[in-house]
Write a protein that holds these residues in place. Sequence first.
Motif, PDB file in Angstrom:
ATOM      1  N   GLY A 125      84.896  44.661 -18.476  1.00 33.85           N
ATOM      2  CA  GLY A 125      83.869  45.367 -17.703  1.00 33.85           C
ATOM      3  C   GLY A 125      84.265  45.462 -16.255  1.00 33.85           C
ATOM      4  O   GLY A 125      85.439  45.260 -15.895  1.00 33.85           O
ATOM      5  N   ILE A 126      83.282  45.760 -15.428  1.00 36.83           N
ATOM      6  CA  ILE A 126      83.583  45.947 -14.007  1.00 36.83           C
ATOM      7  C   ILE A 126      83.252  44.682 -13.237  1.00 36.83           C
ATOM      8  O   ILE A 126      82.328  43.954 -13.590  1.00 36.83           O
ATOM      9  N   LEU A 127      84.051  44.407 -12.195  1.00 42.17           N
ATOM     10  CA  LEU A 127      83.865  43.190 -11.399  1.00 42.17           C
ATOM     11  C   LEU A 127      84.003  43.549  -9.921  1.00 42.17           C
ATOM     12  O   LEU A 127      85.020  44.115  -9.514  1.00 42.17           O
ATOM     13  N   ALA A 128      82.987  43.237  -9.120  1.00 39.52           N
ATOM     14  CA  ALA A 128      83.094  43.433  -7.665  1.00 39.52           C
ATOM     15  C   ALA A 128      83.533  42.111  -7.056  1.00 39.52           C
ATOM     16  O   ALA A 128      82.917  41.072  -7.307  1.00 39.52           O
ATOM     17  N   VAL A 129      84.618  42.153  -6.285  1.00 35.49           N
ATOM     18  CA  VAL A 129      85.146  40.932  -5.676  1.00 35.49           C
ATOM     19  C   VAL A 129      84.923  41.016  -4.167  1.00 35.49           C
ATOM     20  O   VAL A 129      85.516  41.859  -3.488  1.00 35.49           O
ATOM     21  N   GLU A 130      84.028  40.171  -3.648  1.00 33.60           N
ATOM     22  CA  GLU A 130      83.742  40.141  -2.200  1.00 33.60           C
ATOM     23  C   GLU A 130      84.725  39.183  -1.536  1.00 33.60           C
ATOM     24  O   GLU A 130      84.924  38.066  -2.022  1.00 33.60           O
ATOM     25  N   MET A 131      85.322  39.631  -0.422  1.00 35.32           N
ATOM     26  CA  MET A 131      86.358  38.822   0.243  1.00 35.32           C
ATOM     27  C   MET A 131      86.129  38.771   1.747  1.00 35.32           C
ATOM     28  O   MET A 131      85.541  39.693   2.316  1.00 35.32           O
TER      29      MET A 131
ATOM     30  N   ARG B 104      83.310  53.030 -19.646  1.00 36.59           N
ATOM     31  CA  ARG B 104      84.606  53.194 -20.317  1.00 36.59           C
ATOM     32  C   ARG B 104      85.186  51.826 -20.705  1.00 36.59           C
ATOM     33  O   ARG B 104      85.713  51.654 -21.808  1.00 36.59           O
ATOM     34  N   ALA B 105      85.097  50.871 -19.792  1.00 40.07           N
ATOM     35  CA  ALA B 105      85.693  49.547 -20.022  1.00 40.07           C
ATOM     36  C   ALA B 105      85.077  48.866 -21.237  1.00 40.07           C
ATOM     37  O   ALA B 105      85.787  48.342 -22.094  1.00 40.07           O
ATOM     38  N   ILE B 106      83.742  48.889 -21.317  1.00 39.48           N
ATOM     39  CA  ILE B 106      83.106  48.122 -22.400  1.00 39.48           C
ATOM     40  C   ILE B 106      83.095  48.891 -23.722  1.00 39.48           C
ATOM     41  O   ILE B 106      82.971  48.294 -24.778  1.00 39.48           O
ATOM     42  N   MET B 107      83.258  50.212 -23.656  1.00 43.38           N
ATOM     43  CA  MET B 107      83.237  51.023 -24.878  1.00 43.38           C
ATOM     44  C   MET B 107      84.620  51.190 -25.490  1.00 43.38           C
ATOM     45  O   MET B 107      84.801  51.938 -26.452  1.00 43.38           O
TER      46      MET B 107
ATOM     47  N   GLY C 196      89.219  55.318 -16.244  1.00 40.77           N
ATOM     48  CA  GLY C 196      89.389  56.531 -15.451  1.00 40.77           C
ATOM     49  C   GLY C 196      90.167  56.257 -14.174  1.00 40.77           C
ATOM     50  O   GLY C 196      90.329  55.103 -13.757  1.00 40.77           O
ATOM     51  N   ASP C 197      90.651  57.341 -13.537  1.00 42.97           N
ATOM     52  CA  ASP C 197      91.391  57.192 -12.282  1.00 42.97           C
ATOM     53  C   ASP C 197      90.450  56.717 -11.171  1.00 42.97           C
ATOM     54  O   ASP C 197      89.299  57.143 -11.098  1.00 42.97           O
ATOM     55  N   THR C 198      90.977  55.877 -10.289  1.00 47.45           N
ATOM     56  CA  THR C 198      90.122  55.263  -9.267  1.00 47.45           C
ATOM     57  C   THR C 198      90.317  55.779  -7.832  1.00 47.45           C
ATOM     58  O   THR C 198      89.471  55.501  -6.991  1.00 47.45           O
TER      59      THR C 198
END
Length: 322
Positions: free
Chosen positions: A246-252, A290-293, A298-300
């Motif tokens: 899935g999607i992951l937001a990484v705060e830095m 898209r990730a979980i299915m 897709g292009d980023t």
Amino acid sequence: MKKTAIGKTLGILGGGQLGRMFIQSAISYNATIHILDPDAAAPCRPLAHQFTQGDLLDEETVFQFGMQCDLITIEIEKVNTNALKRLQAAGKEVYPEPEVIQLIQDKRLQKAFYEEHGIPTAPFRLTSDRADAQRHTDFLPAVHKLGRDGYDGRGVQIIREAADWDKAFDAPGLLEKLVPFSLELAVIVAKNTAGEVKSYPAVACAFHPTANLVEYLYAPAPISPEVEACAQALARQVIDALDMTGILAVEMFLLEDGSLLVNEVAPRPHNSGHHTIEGNFTSQFEQHFRAIMGLPLGDTPCAALRLWLIYSVRLVSRVKRS
Ligand SMILES: Nc1ncnc2c1ncn2[C@@H]1O[C@H](COP(=O)(O)OP(=O)(O)OP(=O)(O)O)[C@@H](O)[C@H]1O
Ligand SMILES: [Mg+2]
């Protein structure tokens, strides 16, 4: 045989604004969307194929809801993870994986995870309550964080000196060294069920000084190509270590010397990625879908060139017509 994305019933735990934007992407793929949310007036309700009103933390409610779906995901981390583990055992797909949600629900576990996996993060000490925190005056200036249930800066207090100890939380938490960062960055990264990984260009987040909420987002972030490359590599290191889908937001935090520390992560679409709806080839919501299915990611990259081309073509055709 596994069903393809088309025809699958996708259950989302949480029916807020992130879920609503997610449905707008998912609907293009003709998936059936079920929503569970405690609020009868949840923003997702008018868009979902089926809406169930119920407590996201109640094990039986989440389990029964999930049993009507093929695949379950989240738009908020505060959900019952025992139910998700039972759903997995019953053959349902659950992304992000329940263990990852469990880890992210507790900042104390999250920090220990970074330490164990060699992921750079600010030095910290675990504290059990306010009295325990006060024993660490030698560690100041620091930030006291609630272990669980903090969000939008509400579980964060800056303790600069001993006189500030009354602001500390009287609950299990952690003290983190106050980091003199020059910028706060976020990188959104995604991994699909086949292990393919893609990340978005880093953004810089500027916080409102009192509301503690992101006020401005700068995309692309005003950083050198070297720092951009390090931020991308760090985001990939985190998603690999979590071994999640899935999607992951990484705060830095970006420090003056150019080094990066991971602050925290969110395993769902995030407020540091809303610009991707118009600004990038694939929005963070479509990417999560898209990730979980099990679809290719897709292009980023930023789609500014595409927008420029579309507008130029329109302009030319208008000039030709007139
Ligand atoms: N160690 C630190 N040093 C300096 N500032 C910090 C530190 N930790 C947190 N902050 C500041 O406090 C903000 C909120 O902290 P954090 O992201 O841990 O909490 P949160 O409640 O989960 O926030 P959100 O839900 O908005 O992401 C950070 O974005 C940063 O501006
Ligand atoms: Mg944060």
